[in-house]
Design an enzyme around this catalytic site. Structure first.
Site, PDB file in Angstrom:
ATOM      1  CB  THR A 194      -2.551  -4.991  -0.128  1.00 57.51           C
ATOM      2  OG1 THR A 194      -2.737  -4.281  -1.372  1.00 57.51           O
ATOM      3  CG2 THR A 194      -1.157  -4.696   0.405  1.00 57.51           C
TER       4      THR A 194
ATOM      5  CB  THR B  18      -0.930   0.032   1.232  1.00 58.78           C
ATOM      6  OG1 THR B  18      -0.151  -0.156   2.423  1.00 58.78           O
ATOM      7  CG2 THR B  18      -1.960  -1.082   1.145  1.00 58.78           C
TER       8      THR B  18
ATOM      9  CE1 TYR C 275       0.687  -5.743   6.914  1.00 60.47           C
ATOM     10  CE2 TYR C 275       2.706  -5.493   8.151  1.00 60.47           C
ATOM     11  CZ  TYR C 275       1.909  -5.135   7.104  1.00 60.47           C
ATOM     12  OH  TYR C 275       2.331  -4.167   6.236  1.00 60.47           O
TER      13      TYR C 275
ATOM     14  CG  HIS D 136      -2.531  -0.610   8.023  1.00 66.06           C
ATOM     15  ND1 HIS D 136      -2.766   0.388   7.100  1.00 66.06           N
ATOM     16  CD2 HIS D 136      -3.174  -1.699   7.540  1.00 66.06           C
ATOM     17  CE1 HIS D 136      -3.509  -0.080   6.111  1.00 66.06           C
ATOM     18  NE2 HIS D 136      -3.778  -1.352   6.363  1.00 66.06           N
TER      19      HIS D 136
ATOM     20  NE  ARG E   1      -6.608   0.821   2.272  1.00 70.12           N
ATOM     21  CZ  ARG E   1      -6.154  -0.407   2.428  1.00 70.12           C
ATOM     22  NH1 ARG E   1      -6.265  -0.998   3.609  1.00 70.12           N
ATOM     23  NH2 ARG E   1      -5.585  -1.058   1.429  1.00 70.12           N
TER      24      ARG E   1
ATOM     25  CG  ASP F 115      -4.735  -2.593  12.305  1.00 67.57           C
ATOM     26  OD1 ASP F 115      -3.676  -2.639  12.968  1.00 67.57           O
ATOM     27  OD2 ASP F 115      -4.836  -3.008  11.136  1.00 67.57           O
TER      28      ASP F 115
ATOM     29  CD  GLU G  19      -2.455   3.608   8.291  1.00 68.53           C
ATOM     30  OE1 GLU G  19      -1.672   3.010   7.504  1.00 68.53           O
ATOM     31  OE2 GLU G  19      -3.491   3.084   8.701  1.00 68.53           O
TER      32      GLU G  19
END
Length: 348
Positions: free
Chosen positions: A67, A46, A259, A255, A209, A233, A238
């Site tokens: 992603t 991203t 993960y 974020h 998002r 999150d 960001e």
């Protein structure tokens, strides 16, 4: 074939080097027009914005983003330039569901919430939202679903309006893509009007998002007590996140909900498979994440087992202690496996 690869994409090096003639690894923010000029393909995350300013005049024919989201790709420009692109839908859906489940258990432990007496509203019922709904039902939580595109496409009565979810739900979690305009716009979907319509004392979760929620409206809802808690999150702007919001949320992470090593391996595999299909390359390379150090989880309750496998407070504490290291915490994320990698024994 020359491929430029984001250097934080895991489990890719051995596989891509069997496929491509030349591979260059760089941080996602360091993709430049000069770098991609003579590349045939890009494999990104991203943090790389793929638009005219990056791609104009280049040889790039194919872009894979490892992603689910693809709002960092200018799809209109790619169509105009004849560049094929692909994302990895559903790659980390189980990872996000794991994050949400652990967050729900933390709310139950620390806030005295009885999950089997709660109602959760799930906004966005695609790959991720569907898995979150399964998790919630497994925990005895009543589920309400909101997904306007699906509701219209399927002409289904299983969906509720956002207004109804706001008024009735104790917990609301967002799993929508980011659309900044159009009929299904999700930019600032949760704005001050949304928060003013909430059931008092509700909890908001966002792993979709950051821009889906208006930060100032969220802060005001937390300050006023409309919201009792928030689990965040993803953040507007960001990695330059709002420090007051980080301080106020019960869980604030960089974020990383998606993960897990399993989700990352899925995304890498899907990106490589798409690359091979596009360039008509045959490969049988398999991608498997490392095994956890301790595969046996033996404890009294499933709740304890779930938090032993993954407790997001570790990631939250790290970000709250070092908010300036947002990108580093993401990039150097430790091994995290999903439940299927363990043998769970409930002793009670």
């Amino acid at each position: 074939m020359k491929v430029i690869v984001d250097n934080k994409i895991p489990y890719i090096r051995e596989a891509i080097e069997q496929i491509a003639d030349e591979v260059i690894y760089v941080p996602g923010k360091d993709f430049t027009p000069e770098l991609v000029q003579d590349a045939d393909a890009l494999i990104i995350r991203t943090r790389t914005r793929c638009d005219r300013s990056l791609l104009a005049g280049s040889k790039v024919k194919f872009i894979a983003t490892a992603t689910i989201g693809f709002d960092h790709i200018d799809t209109a420009y790619c169509r105009e330039a004849g560049i094929t692109w692909t994302n990895a839908p559903g790659c980390n859906s189980a990872s996000v569901a794991q994050y949400i489940q652990s967050a729900l258990f933390i709310l139950q432990q620390t806030r005295g919430m009885k999950l089997n007496q709660m109602t959760i509203g799930i906004v966005g019922v695609g790959n991720v939202g569907s898995k979150v709904a399964d998790v919630a039902r497994k925990l005895g939580i009543q589920v309400m679903l909101n997904d306007l595109p699906r509701e219209e496409r399927e002409e289904s009565t299983m969906f509720a309006s956002l207004k109804s979810i706001a008024e009735k739900c104790d917990i609301i979690t967002f799993h929508v893509p980011l659309y900044k305009e159009g009929k299904y716009k999700t930019y600032h979907l949760a704005d001050k009007h949304f928060f003013h319509s909430l059931k008092k004392g509700a909890v908001i979760m966002n792993t979709s998002r950051g821009e889906v929620i208006e930060t100032e409206a969220l802060l005001e809802a937390l300050r006023s007590g409309i919201l009792s808690d928030a689990v965040i999150d993803v953040w507007e702007h960001e990695p330059d996140i709002d420090l007051e919001l980080l301080e106020k949320v019960i869980i604030g992470t960089p974020h990383i909900a998606g993960y897990s090593a399993d989700g990352k391996a899925n995304a890498t595999r899907m990106s490589l498979e798409a690359l091979c299909r596009f360039f008509r390359i045959e490969t049988d390379y398999r991608i498997t994440p490392p095994e956890p150090k301790n595969k046996l989880i033996s404890t009294a309750t499933y709740e304890e087992a779930s938090l032993m496998i993954y407790d997001p407070r570790r990631d939250s504490d790290a970000l709250k202690s070092h908010p300036g290291l947002f990108e580093q915490l993401r990039g150097d994320y430790p091994l995290r496996r999903e439940e299927g990698a363990y043998r769970i024994v409930i002793t009670k």
